[in-house]
Design a protein around this motif. Structure first.
Motif, PDB file in Angstrom:
ATOM      1  N   GLY A 188       0.819  -1.205   0.000  1.00  0.00           N
ATOM      2  CA  GLY A 188       0.000   0.000   0.000  1.00  0.00           C
ATOM      3  C   GLY A 188       0.851   1.251   0.000  1.00  0.00           C
ATOM      4  O   GLY A 188       1.116   1.858  -1.037  1.00  0.00           O
ATOM      5  N   HIS A 189       1.358   1.630   1.186  1.00  0.00           N
ATOM      6  CA  HIS A 189       2.086   2.891   1.323  1.00  0.00           C
ATOM      7  C   HIS A 189       3.406   2.916   0.539  1.00  0.00           C
ATOM      8  O   HIS A 189       3.737   3.924  -0.096  1.00  0.00           O
ATOM      9  CB  HIS A 189       2.347   3.188   2.801  1.00  0.00           C
ATOM     10  N   VAL A 190       4.181   1.808   0.595  1.00  0.00           N
ATOM     11  CA  VAL A 190       5.448   1.783  -0.149  1.00  0.00           C
ATOM     12  C   VAL A 190       5.183   1.886  -1.649  1.00  0.00           C
ATOM     13  O   VAL A 190       5.871   2.607  -2.375  1.00  0.00           O
ATOM     14  CB  VAL A 190       6.238   0.497   0.172  1.00  0.00           C
ATOM     15  N   LEU A 191       4.165   1.169  -2.099  1.00  0.00           N
ATOM     16  CA  LEU A 191       3.786   1.226  -3.518  1.00  0.00           C
ATOM     17  C   LEU A 191       3.369   2.634  -3.916  1.00  0.00           C
ATOM     18  O   LEU A 191       3.764   3.140  -4.977  1.00  0.00           O
ATOM     19  CB  LEU A 191       2.653   0.241  -3.791  1.00  0.00           C
ATOM     20  N   PHE A 192       2.592   3.303  -3.078  1.00  0.00           N
ATOM     21  CA  PHE A 192       2.150   4.659  -3.389  1.00  0.00           C
ATOM     22  C   PHE A 192       3.328   5.639  -3.383  1.00  0.00           C
ATOM     23  O   PHE A 192       3.376   6.573  -4.191  1.00  0.00           O
ATOM     24  CB  PHE A 192       1.080   5.120  -2.397  1.00  0.00           C
ATOM     25  N   ASN A 193       4.281   5.451  -2.455  1.00  0.00           N
ATOM     26  CA  ASN A 193       5.481   6.292  -2.442  1.00  0.00           C
ATOM     27  C   ASN A 193       6.245   6.150  -3.754  1.00  0.00           C
ATOM     28  O   ASN A 193       6.736   7.130  -4.324  1.00  0.00           O
ATOM     29  CB  ASN A 193       6.392   5.912  -1.267  1.00  0.00           C
ATOM     30  N   TRP A 194       6.350   4.908  -4.249  1.00  0.00           N
ATOM     31  CA  TRP A 194       7.020   4.661  -5.514  1.00  0.00           C
ATOM     32  C   TRP A 194       6.276   5.344  -6.660  1.00  0.00           C
ATOM     33  O   TRP A 194       6.891   5.925  -7.560  1.00  0.00           O
ATOM     34  CB  TRP A 194       7.116   3.154  -5.747  1.00  0.00           C
ATOM     35  N   LEU A 195       4.954   5.305  -6.628  1.00  0.00           N
ATOM     36  CA  LEU A 195       4.147   5.897  -7.695  1.00  0.00           C
ATOM     37  C   LEU A 195       4.262   7.420  -7.745  1.00  0.00           C
ATOM     38  O   LEU A 195       3.966   8.029  -8.770  1.00  0.00           O
ATOM     39  CB  LEU A 195       2.676   5.504  -7.527  1.00  0.00           C
ATOM     40  N   LEU A 196       4.680   8.048  -6.635  1.00  0.00           N
ATOM     41  CA  LEU A 196       4.845   9.505  -6.629  1.00  0.00           C
ATOM     42  C   LEU A 196       5.912   9.955  -7.616  1.00  0.00           C
ATOM     43  O   LEU A 196       5.996  11.130  -7.953  1.00  0.00           O
ATOM     44  CB  LEU A 196       5.200   9.995  -5.222  1.00  0.00           C
TER      45      LEU A 196
END
Length: 313
Positions: A227-235
């Motif tokens: 969730g959060h790690v994936l979203f950080n990467w997507l930034l």
């Protein structure tokens, strides 16, 4: 640097939405204090990330004092987010808590405009408003039905504000820091904040049964890594406002899981609201993509004005 995503953005966004939808369920299942849940959730995440990030530690030497301070600040706001939002789940329903958390795009969009002068198209704003309307409908029947629910609602709103700040800081730092290294250092900062908080308030950090440790590990693997790690990467590829808008899908998934796994009922209004959320989310993402596609690349004109000046000597 190649900033073009190799897969359709909807795929990682969908994985992230499903993953974070489990977060509220795990928190509800746990009987440990939320500050302990948050600390071990991030600590276990750090251990899982270590094999993938240790080679990047040498880059920490190149980070400026200002960026280091921002990393610590981002971690502090992330810890506050978990503390407020996870605390809200102990006082109100999953639907109400996640609904208020989904108002995050409002704060992110305002902050992005103030800090980064980031423009948003009218069509994208319409999509956001549609989704937020649906989000409000999902938890409408539960919000504010008692003093305890009101306190939980307020905690969720506070969690929404601080995570918006965390994401905006991340959008700035990820321009110069690899996503995995950013996530690792921010999570480490948050763990330190939680440790100090627990120690100061004499909250026990050991002695929990095996069930609790299992929940801590699940919190690390599913909603945090996927969730959060994936979203950080997507930034690296989309704006903070887009990530925040995608997270509007969480109330839909979380409310459905709460119904299936812990017996929280869904009303017709909540079902209709969920459909409206997804409609608004799709509309927003489509128009955000169109806005980027139609925007002329800024560097094209730059050489035209610079070259004559360089040749002057």
């Amino acid at each position: 640097m190649n900033n073009e995503l190799k897969v359709p953005v909807i795929i990682p966004l969908t994985i992230g939405i499903i993953a974070i939808s489990f977060s509220s369920i795990f928190v509800k299942w746990s009987e440990a204090p939320v500050s302990v849940q948050g600390m071990y959730r991030l600590l276990f995440t750090l251990l899982l990330m270590l094999p993938f990030v240790w080679k990047q530690f040498q880059l920490l030497k190149k980070i400026s004092f200002k960026d280091a301070a921002l990393l610590l600040l981002s971690g502090t706001f992330l810890a506050l987010h978990f503390l407020f939002w996870m605390g809200s789940l102990k006082l109100t329903t999953v639907a109400s808590s996640t609904i208020l958390l989904s108002l995050q795009p409002v704060f992110v969009m305002i902050g992005a405009f103030i800090v980064f002068k980031e423009q948003t198209s009218k069509a994208a704003i319409i999509g956001m408003l549609i989704a937020i309307t649906g989000a409000i409908m999902i938890g409408w029947g539960d919000i504010g039905i008692s003093a305890q629910h009101i306190k939980g609602d307020l905690l969720s709103i506070l969690g929404t504000v601080v995570v918006a700040v965390h994401m905006l800081i991340g959008q700035k730092l990820l321009k110069s820091i690899p996503a995995t290294l950013y996530s690792f250092t921010v999570f480490l900062s948050a763990v330190i904040v939680f440790f100090v908080y627990n120690a100061f308030l004499n909250i026990p950090m050991t002695g929990y049964p095996g069930k609790e440790w299992g929940i801590f590990l699940l919190l690390a693997i599913i909603p945090t890594v996927f969730g959060h790690v994936l979203f950080n990467w997507l930034l690296k590829y989309v704006t903070a406002a887009t990530i925040s808008m995608a997270i509007l899908g969480e109330p839909v998934g979380a409310s459905l899981l709460a119904y299936l796994l812990i017996g929280e009922t869904l009303t017709v209004t909540q079902v209709i609201g969920g459909a409206i959320v997804l409609t608004g989310l799709y509309y927003f993402l489509q128009n955000t993509r169109k806005q980027k596609r139609n925007k002329p690349p800024a560097p094209i004109k730059k050489p035209v004005t610079v070259v004559p000046i360089v040749k002057k000597g």
